[in-house]
Motif scaffolding. Structure first.
Motif, PDB file in Angstrom:
ATOM      1  N   VAL A  54       0.741  -1.124   0.014  1.00  0.00           N
ATOM      2  CA  VAL A  54       0.016  -0.035   0.153  1.00  0.00           C
ATOM      3  C   VAL A  54       0.958   1.488   0.119  1.00  0.00           C
ATOM      4  O   VAL A  54       0.624   2.120  -0.873  1.00  0.00           O
ATOM      5  N   SER A  55       1.829   1.334   0.687  1.00  0.00           N
ATOM      6  CA  SER A  55       2.651   2.327   0.992  1.00  0.00           C
ATOM      7  C   SER A  55       3.517   2.678  -0.384  1.00  0.00           C
ATOM      8  O   SER A  55       3.819   3.951  -0.813  1.00  0.00           O
ATOM      9  N   LYS A  56       3.869   1.490  -1.174  1.00  0.00           N
ATOM     10  CA  LYS A  56       4.616   1.557  -2.314  1.00  0.00           C
ATOM     11  C   LYS A  56       3.665   2.468  -3.473  1.00  0.00           C
ATOM     12  O   LYS A  56       3.981   3.245  -4.268  1.00  0.00           O
ATOM     13  N   LEU A  57       2.541   1.751  -3.415  1.00  0.00           N
ATOM     14  CA  LEU A  57       1.361   2.231  -4.333  1.00  0.00           C
ATOM     15  C   LEU A  57       1.104   3.778  -4.226  1.00  0.00           C
ATOM     16  O   LEU A  57       0.929   4.320  -5.191  1.00  0.00           O
ATOM     17  N   ASN A  58       1.006   4.220  -2.904  1.00  0.00           N
ATOM     18  CA  ASN A  58       0.677   5.439  -2.348  1.00  0.00           C
ATOM     19  C   ASN A  58       1.850   6.299  -2.504  1.00  0.00           C
ATOM     20  O   ASN A  58       1.843   7.529  -2.313  1.00  0.00           O
ATOM     21  N   GLU A  59       3.049   5.876  -2.718  1.00  0.00           N
ATOM     22  CA  GLU A  59       4.273   6.632  -2.655  1.00  0.00           C
ATOM     23  C   GLU A  59       4.631   7.280  -1.389  1.00  0.00           C
ATOM     24  O   GLU A  59       4.824   8.563  -1.588  1.00  0.00           O
ATOM     25  N   CYS A  60       4.452   6.652  -0.220  1.00  0.00           N
ATOM     26  CA  CYS A  60       4.650   7.348   0.924  1.00  0.00           C
ATOM     27  C   CYS A  60       5.855   7.168   1.509  1.00  0.00           C
ATOM     28  O   CYS A  60       6.251   5.793   2.021  1.00  0.00           O
ATOM     29  N   ARG A  61       6.794   8.017   1.221  1.00  0.00           N
ATOM     30  CA  ARG A  61       8.225   7.617   1.682  1.00  0.00           C
ATOM     31  C   ARG A  61       8.395   7.306   3.418  1.00  0.00           C
ATOM     32  O   ARG A  61       9.151   6.476   3.673  1.00  0.00           O
ATOM     33  N   TYR A  62       7.570   7.916   3.946  1.00  0.00           N
ATOM     34  CA  TYR A  62       7.753   7.751   5.509  1.00  0.00           C
ATOM     35  C   TYR A  62       7.252   6.249   5.761  1.00  0.00           C
ATOM     36  O   TYR A  62       7.995   5.419   6.538  1.00  0.00           O
ATOM     37  N   CYS A  63       5.999   5.800   5.262  1.00  0.00           N
ATOM     38  CA  CYS A  63       5.737   4.342   5.546  1.00  0.00           C
ATOM     39  C   CYS A  63       6.379   3.419   5.089  1.00  0.00           C
ATOM     40  O   CYS A  63       6.745   2.507   5.498  1.00  0.00           O
ATOM     41  N   VAL A  64       7.143   3.652   3.667  1.00  0.00           N
ATOM     42  CA  VAL A  64       8.042   2.613   2.892  1.00  0.00           C
ATOM     43  C   VAL A  64       9.118   2.434   3.883  1.00  0.00           C
ATOM     44  O   VAL A  64       9.564   1.339   4.119  1.00  0.00           O
ATOM     45  N   ARG A  83      11.200  -5.602  -5.134  1.00  0.00           N
ATOM     46  CA  ARG A  83      10.469  -6.073  -6.326  1.00  0.00           C
ATOM     47  C   ARG A  83       8.992  -6.468  -5.848  1.00  0.00           C
ATOM     48  O   ARG A  83       8.136  -7.074  -6.755  1.00  0.00           O
ATOM     49  N   ILE A  84       8.412  -5.894  -4.918  1.00  0.00           N
ATOM     50  CA  ILE A  84       7.267  -6.477  -4.279  1.00  0.00           C
ATOM     51  C   ILE A  84       5.845  -6.115  -5.184  1.00  0.00           C
ATOM     52  O   ILE A  84       4.775  -6.827  -5.152  1.00  0.00           O
ATOM     53  N   LEU A  85       5.877  -5.153  -6.008  1.00  0.00           N
ATOM     54  CA  LEU A  85       4.869  -4.599  -7.016  1.00  0.00           C
ATOM     55  C   LEU A  85       5.106  -5.454  -8.446  1.00  0.00           C
ATOM     56  O   LEU A  85       3.904  -5.333  -9.100  1.00  0.00           O
ATOM     57  N   ASP A  86       6.172  -6.108  -8.440  1.00  0.00           N
ATOM     58  CA  ASP A  86       6.341  -6.796  -9.942  1.00  0.00           C
ATOM     59  C   ASP A  86       5.381  -8.094  -9.826  1.00  0.00           C
ATOM     60  O   ASP A  86       5.081  -8.576  -8.969  1.00  0.00           O
ATOM     61  N   SER A  87       4.991  -8.510 -11.103  1.00  0.00           N
ATOM     62  CA  SER A  87       4.265  -9.655 -11.285  1.00  0.00           C
ATOM     63  C   SER A  87       4.843 -10.982 -10.459  1.00  0.00           C
ATOM     64  O   SER A  87       4.089 -11.560  -9.992  1.00  0.00           O
ATOM     65  N   ALA A  88       6.082 -11.184 -10.813  1.00  0.00           N
ATOM     66  CA  ALA A  88       6.800 -12.361  -9.795  1.00  0.00           C
ATOM     67  C   ALA A  88       7.639 -11.688  -8.972  1.00  0.00           C
ATOM     68  O   ALA A  88       8.598 -10.846  -9.326  1.00  0.00           O
TER      69      ALA A  88
END
Length: 193
Positions: A54-64, A83-88
């Motif tokens: 969620v934090s990577k999708l929302n680009e939240c530097r603090y939470c990432v 690579r958590i948002l990659d397909s594999a």
């Protein structure tokens, strides 16, 4: 509540200081997180996968920066976190990918979640766990927006902890430093410019 959260939950001092401006929010929102922590029903691995996604999708530097070390600490390799948002995702099993995909859907298109997603979730999680997972995903989106809107600064030592676990600064969303000081950052009136 303030002291308890800072001592027991983790290095979120700047965020808690901002919430302390509204004691009911501090008591109830941070109290909810503390209660979830003391009555944990979700394996930490799946919770942290969801929060980092969620934090990577929302680009939240603090939470990432805060949740990446926690994800590494539960056994996910730094290269997999990157690579958590990659397909594999290297090292992810089917349940890890299911949680990742559910976090993406709740964050990006909750109105389009199909019954088969819930059927698959029920194969691995109880109804109670699914409700909490959904709540934590949605709450993370709230925190992402809250932190970014008020430009809450990352506490000293958090980036160093992330780097010490093998992650890199390149994995963080862009920094908003050019926008000025936020609510926690030294500006005299405490408000964004």
């Amino acid at each position: 509540m303030y002291r308890r959260f800072v001592e027991d939950y983790g290095p979120f001092m700047n965020q808690v200081m901002v919430f302390a401006h509204r004691p009911p929010a501090l008591r109830h929102i941070m109290g909810l997180l503390l209660e979830f922590q003391s009555d944990a029903i979700l394996p930490k691995r799946y919770l942290e996968i969801a929060l980092v996604v969620v934090s990577k999708l929302n680009e939240c530097r603090y939470c990432v920066s805060h949740h990446t070390p926690r994800l590494v600490d539960v056994g996910i390799a730094p290269s997999s976190v990157a690579r958590i948002l990659d397909s594999a995702v290297p090292g992810f099993d089917g349940v890890d990918l299911l949680v990742r995909d559910y976090a993406v859907q709740v964050t990006s298109s909750p109105q389009r979640i199909r019954d088969r997603m819930f059927d698959e979730l029920r194969n691995h999680f109880s109804e109670e766990q699914i409700v909490e997972l959904t709540l934590r995903i949605a709450l993370c989106g709230f925190f992402n927006r809250f932190n970014d809107a008020l430009r809450i600064e990352i506490e000293d030592g958090v980036l160093e902890a992330m780097l010490a676990r093998g992650s890199s600064r390149a994995e963080l969303p862009l920094n908003g430093d050019e926008l000025g000081e936020g609510l926690v950052g030294g500006q005299s009136d405490g408000l964004p410019s």
